[in-house]
Motif scaffolding. Sequence first.
Motif, PDB file in Angstrom:
ATOM      1  N   TYR A  35      41.145  36.693  42.599  1.00  0.00           N
ATOM      2  CA  TYR A  35      39.762  36.560  42.858  1.00  0.00           C
ATOM      3  C   TYR A  35      39.204  37.504  43.580  1.00  0.00           C
ATOM      4  CZ  TYR A  35      41.312  32.176  40.467  1.00  0.00           C
ATOM      5  OH  TYR A  35      41.975  31.119  39.638  1.00  0.00           O
ATOM      6  N   GLY A  38      39.234  40.994  42.244  1.00  0.00           N
ATOM      7  CA  GLY A  38      38.435  41.210  41.143  1.00  0.00           C
ATOM      8  C   GLY A  38      37.008  41.665  41.712  1.00  0.00           C
ATOM      9  N   THR A  39      36.493  40.696  42.777  1.00  0.00           N
ATOM     10  CA  THR A  39      35.190  41.047  43.322  1.00  0.00           C
ATOM     11  C   THR A  39      34.987  42.171  43.778  1.00  0.00           C
ATOM     12  OG1 THR A  39      35.150  38.503  43.723  1.00  0.00           O
ATOM     13  CG2 THR A  39      33.458  39.779  44.994  1.00  0.00           C
ATOM     14  N   ALA A  41      36.622  45.082  43.060  1.00  0.00           N
ATOM     15  CA  ALA A  41      36.665  45.932  42.095  1.00  0.00           C
ATOM     16  C   ALA A  41      35.267  46.074  41.424  1.00  0.00           C
ATOM     17  CB  ALA A  41      37.600  45.611  41.075  1.00  0.00           C
ATOM     18  N   VAL A  42      34.586  44.919  41.386  1.00  0.00           N
ATOM     19  CA  VAL A  42      33.300  44.940  40.636  1.00  0.00           C
ATOM     20  C   VAL A  42      32.299  45.638  41.656  1.00  0.00           C
ATOM     21  CG1 VAL A  42      31.257  43.903  40.049  1.00  0.00           C
ATOM     22  CG2 VAL A  42      33.654  42.994  39.171  1.00  0.00           C
ATOM     23  N   CYS A  43      32.291  45.383  42.764  1.00  0.00           N
ATOM     24  CA  CYS A  43      31.678  46.017  43.921  1.00  0.00           C
ATOM     25  C   CYS A  43      31.797  47.504  43.922  1.00  0.00           C
ATOM     26  CB  CYS A  43      31.647  45.466  45.380  1.00  0.00           C
ATOM     27  SG  CYS A  43      31.177  43.729  45.592  1.00  0.00           S
ATOM     28  N   MET A  45      32.724  49.559  41.890  1.00  0.00           N
ATOM     29  CA  MET A  45      32.164  50.304  40.663  1.00  0.00           C
ATOM     30  C   MET A  45      30.663  50.414  40.787  1.00  0.00           C
ATOM     31  SD  MET A  45      33.999  48.375  37.436  1.00  0.00           S
ATOM     32  CE  MET A  45      32.894  48.898  36.195  1.00  0.00           C
ATOM     33  N   ASN A  46      30.035  49.462  41.396  1.00  0.00           N
ATOM     34  CA  ASN A  46      28.714  49.915  41.775  1.00  0.00           C
ATOM     35  C   ASN A  46      28.399  51.000  42.815  1.00  0.00           C
ATOM     36  OD1 ASN A  46      25.783  48.990  41.452  1.00  0.00           O
ATOM     37  ND2 ASN A  46      26.112  47.911  43.321  1.00  0.00           N
ATOM     38  N   ARG A  48      30.431  53.380  43.536  1.00  0.00           N
ATOM     39  CA  ARG A  48      30.857  54.684  43.159  1.00  0.00           C
ATOM     40  C   ARG A  48      29.697  55.344  42.169  1.00  0.00           C
ATOM     41  NH1 ARG A  48      30.920  58.717  42.017  1.00  0.00           N
ATOM     42  NH2 ARG A  48      32.682  60.257  41.211  1.00  0.00           N
ATOM     43  N   ARG A  49      28.665  54.540  41.614  1.00  0.00           N
ATOM     44  CA  ARG A  49      27.770  55.226  40.968  1.00  0.00           C
ATOM     45  C   ARG A  49      26.685  55.570  41.758  1.00  0.00           C
ATOM     46  NH1 ARG A  49      26.511  50.419  36.200  1.00  0.00           N
ATOM     47  NH2 ARG A  49      28.507  50.797  35.120  1.00  0.00           N
TER      48      ARG A  49
END
Length: 305
Positions: A35, A38-39, A41-43, A45-46, A48-49
Amino acid sequence: CVLLKLASNIAGLAALLLGMFCVSLSENGWKYCFYFGGTIAVCAMNFRRKLRETKEFLDSHITKQDEGLTKLKEQYLKRNFMCLVGLNIAAAAGFVFGYGFCTNLLKNLGLSSTKILFNNSCVVVVEIAVIAFFGYLTYYFNPLKILKWRCILSFLIIPFGFALLYFQMSHYTIFLAQLAILLPIQGLDPAIPIFIKGFHPRKRFTNYGVSWALSKAVTYVITGIFATYVETQFGMLGLLGFLITSSAIFLYAANSFVSEEMMLGILAASINTKNKKTFDEVSGLDKKESLIEMNAHYKLQNWIK
């Protein structure tokens, strides 16, 4: 890049400590780690942009890289790619045996999951210290030479680790064996920048990422099938031979990789042959400044097909 590797290992250490904490909470505590991961990983991705691209990558889309150097990188693209695959295969093999095979040995001794996680955390702490030491050595020695000497020493260190396991199987000897397997060939530090710069800026991420993914896929298949068969038929001696073979692949790949500096030397030697000058004898110019002068001759000679 050494700082990036240090940060990565520190994150790995934090993950191990988190896992140890979650497992100690309850029997299904390991689920909490996923859990949390996963949190992150989502952060990530944001994040990296929003990260800026490197100046070299942005400049490659505005101005062309030196024509001679670009063509050499294209010429050696397949060779360097396969060398990078070989380097990553050996590194992945070290990781699988250090954290997979040795972890199973710890389980056979009856250690609990918490103690095994603590043991692996100690291994990562030593890895962090060794990576920092290699980073310090780059002030005095070429990073690629450091990596090669690391690999050469593996032919002595890895057998020493297996000898400890052969004569005495204990928590302490397994810990030392993990270090003997992981430290020599697990990772490409401190020479990662040299390998990355061997590719054109526009193709670096693709080539490095694909080689990493391909090597991991190959290694996991080999270690999952072939290594298990070798252990069953030949025992620890078979696994030792497998790791020594991985070290040999690592050393061969490191020696076969054509770095950007070597490409500059090839250009210099080729263009200055008629003037009977070596690359180091070009008066008053460093390597990159010499390359500018060489490219003017290159367009006329067109010696690379």
